[in-house]
Design a protein around this motif. Structure first.
Motif, PDB file in Angstrom:
ATOM      1  N   VAL A 347      -1.030 -19.001 -11.611  1.00  0.00           N
ATOM      2  CA  VAL A 347      -0.938 -17.628 -11.545  1.00  0.00           C
ATOM      3  C   VAL A 347      -0.443 -16.530 -12.714  1.00  0.00           C
ATOM      4  O   VAL A 347       0.411 -16.815 -12.381  1.00  0.00           O
ATOM      5  N   LYS A 387      -6.311  -7.349  -4.683  1.00  0.00           N
ATOM      6  CA  LYS A 387      -7.138  -8.169  -5.035  1.00  0.00           C
ATOM      7  C   LYS A 387      -6.450  -9.566  -5.039  1.00  0.00           C
ATOM      8  O   LYS A 387      -7.001 -10.561  -5.447  1.00  0.00           O
ATOM      9  N   LYS A 390      -5.785 -11.840  -1.889  1.00  0.00           N
ATOM     10  CA  LYS A 390      -7.028 -12.400  -1.844  1.00  0.00           C
ATOM     11  C   LYS A 390      -6.804 -13.804  -2.836  1.00  0.00           C
ATOM     12  O   LYS A 390      -7.516 -14.562  -2.142  1.00  0.00           O
ATOM     13  N   LYS A 391      -6.956 -13.526  -4.010  1.00  0.00           N
ATOM     14  CA  LYS A 391      -6.975 -14.344  -5.232  1.00  0.00           C
ATOM     15  C   LYS A 391      -6.272 -15.704  -5.027  1.00  0.00           C
ATOM     16  O   LYS A 391      -7.010 -16.916  -4.609  1.00  0.00           O
ATOM     17  N   GLU A 394      -6.474 -17.838  -1.704  1.00  0.00           N
ATOM     18  CA  GLU A 394      -8.016 -18.965  -1.726  1.00  0.00           C
ATOM     19  C   GLU A 394      -7.698 -19.639  -2.868  1.00  0.00           C
ATOM     20  O   GLU A 394      -8.403 -20.765  -2.022  1.00  0.00           O
ATOM     21  N   GLU A 395      -7.162 -19.844  -3.783  1.00  0.00           N
ATOM     22  CA  GLU A 395      -6.371 -21.453  -4.538  1.00  0.00           C
ATOM     23  C   GLU A 395      -6.126 -22.392  -3.892  1.00  0.00           C
ATOM     24  O   GLU A 395      -6.444 -22.997  -3.551  1.00  0.00           O
TER      25      GLU A 395
END
Ligand code: DLL
Length: 430
Positions: A347, A387, A390-391, A394-395
């Protein structure tokens, strides 16, 4: 190559050398109080070990055996022949102590010089050694090897970030030796000084002493604008210099004239064929002051069966995937911290430091992942941060199933690492 006769030796000749050294090591070890008893208790007649296959007849050695034989139950030469000891930093109980004779130190230096040459380093390099000097093997191990090669060595050891930067600038350091976590931290500190690490003369780093992912290597290479090579070792097997990447950067050559490699299934202890993943077991056949047989490293890896393009015949092992004992189980799922790390490091907004905290609330496992972001992330919109959070959730959820709680932190707010990073804090009292 540093020593073509050994690095590109015929496998048959290598095996003959291994057997000769194994026999000598067994003879030496028989005289120690520790192995003397082990051989008697297990009815091992060392004179009957006449092929490499017979290695399987020897029992495994584990870390606790070294603790039990503290301080010198495994010393295999008279004390007057021992010129150095190292010890691993045990947080619990007695540390494990390793002894070296003059010959052992000299041959270890040779092994390290060989490893450094495999990465293209030469006597023209300036080598800044940012690993701890002292009982830890990382500092002195590479120090002697780099001197043997003829590099100018800067023994800067760990910490004192500003001085590290100044030394690199003033003495034109070309090669650094550093833990991956400190490499990440240092890059940040260098930026704080208004310097781009890419503008420093450093061209190469040796990274080791702790687990890290391929994504972290990529990140360090990118931040510093360098080539980073993976280096593996442990005090029980001398220290660094056990296995090292060559310029192919495709797995680490484990130097088989010093060590016999086995990979076992850690549960059944069955020896696995080359290529299968399991626990690395090593026999040190070339240290007269302290031979060790079938040492269970707890490190998980795999032998890469294909030959290496560099022409060295010593087998390669893959990047260490974790330890049989750093794996944690969260909500019934086995997780390696290195897996979490590789997600985080992909990321782009994620900075250099993170921490995994395991907790238990109302009998449910919770995993809290504290992540440092780059400071520019805190200058913008809160919605952006949400945001991003959350990303990451999820990953990670795809990987570890259990819902992770992600905490985003400003740079510098998590405890910084100078040596080996403590990444996992388990508060669960399992
Ligand atoms: O860490 C020796 C060393 C110093 C190796 C400098 C490389 C560079 P110990 O303190 O005894 O010795 O810790 C050994 O660290 O069993 C692995 O679990 C881990 N480790 C070492 N190198 C790597 C690596 C030194 N490249 C333990 N990748 C080993 C993953 C590593 N884990």
């Amino acid at each position: 190559m540093w020593n073509k006769d050994i690095e590109a030796i015929d496998r048959k000749d290598l095996e003959a050398l291994q057997l000769k050294r194994l026999k000598r090591a067994l003879e030496l070890a028989s005289g120690t109080s520790f192995y003397g008893k082990v051989f008697r208790d297990n009815k091992v007649d060392v004179s009957k070990i006449t092929t490499l296959e017979h290695l399987k007849d020897l029992p495994f050695t584990v870390k606790n055996d070294l603790r039990l034989s503290y301080p010198d139950g495994m010393m295999a030469v008279p004390k007057s022949e021992v010129v150095r000891m190292h010890a691993s930093s045990g947080t619990t109980g007695k540390s494990t102590v390793i002894f070296y004779s003059q010959k052992d130190i000299s041959e270890w230096a040779d092994l390290v010089a060989r490893s450094m040459v495999a990465t293209g380093t030469s006597k023209n390099d300036i080598f800044q050694n940012m690993m701890g000097y002292g009982l830890f093997t990382g500092g002195l191990g590479l120090h002697y090897g780099a001197e043997r090669l003829g590099c100018m060595v800067i023994p800067s050891s760990t910490g004192n970030t500003l001085r590290q930067i100044q030394l690199m600038e003033d003495f034109f350091t070309t090669v650094i030796h550093i833990t991956p976590s400190y490499a990440l931290h240092l890059a940040e500190e260098i930026h704080k000084q208004g310097i781009d690490p890419r503008d420093l003369p450093v061209k190469k780093a040796y990274l080791g002493a702790e687990p890290y992912s391929e994504a972290t290597r990529d990140k360090i290479e990118e931040q510093w604008g360098i080539d980073a090579y993976n280096s593996y070792g442990m005090s029980e097997m001398n220290g660094p210099g056990v296995a090292f990447e060559c310029t192919e950067k495709a797995g680490m050559h484990l130097w088989e004239d010093f060590y016999i490699i086995e990979v076992i299934n850690p549960e059944t202890q069955e020896v696995l064929p080359d290529g299968e993943a399991g626990e690395l077991v090593l026999t040190h056949i070339n240290r007269e002051a302290m031979p060790i047989f079938r040492y269970r490293t707890r490190d998980l890896t795999r032998i890469i069966p294909e030959p290496c393009a560099c022409g060295r015949i010593h087998k390669r092992i893959e990047r260490i995937k974790g330890r049989t004992d750093d794996m944690f189980i969260i909500g019934g799922v086995n997780v390696f911290p290195s897996q979490i790390e590789s997600v985080l490091m992909k990321v782009p907004e994620v900075g250099n430091n993170y921490q995994i905290v395991l907790d238990r609330e109302e009998n449910l496992d919770k995993i809290i992942i504290k992540v440092e972001l780059y400071s520019k992330m805190f200058q913008g919109d809160l919605k952006e941060l949400e945001k991003l959070r959350k990303k990451i959730v999820e990953e990670l959820r795809a990987l570890i199933v259990v819902n992770p709680r992600i905490e985003l932190h400003e740079p510098g707010s998590l405890p910084a690492s100078l040596g080996k990073a403590v990444r996992v804090i388990d508060n669960r009292k399992l």
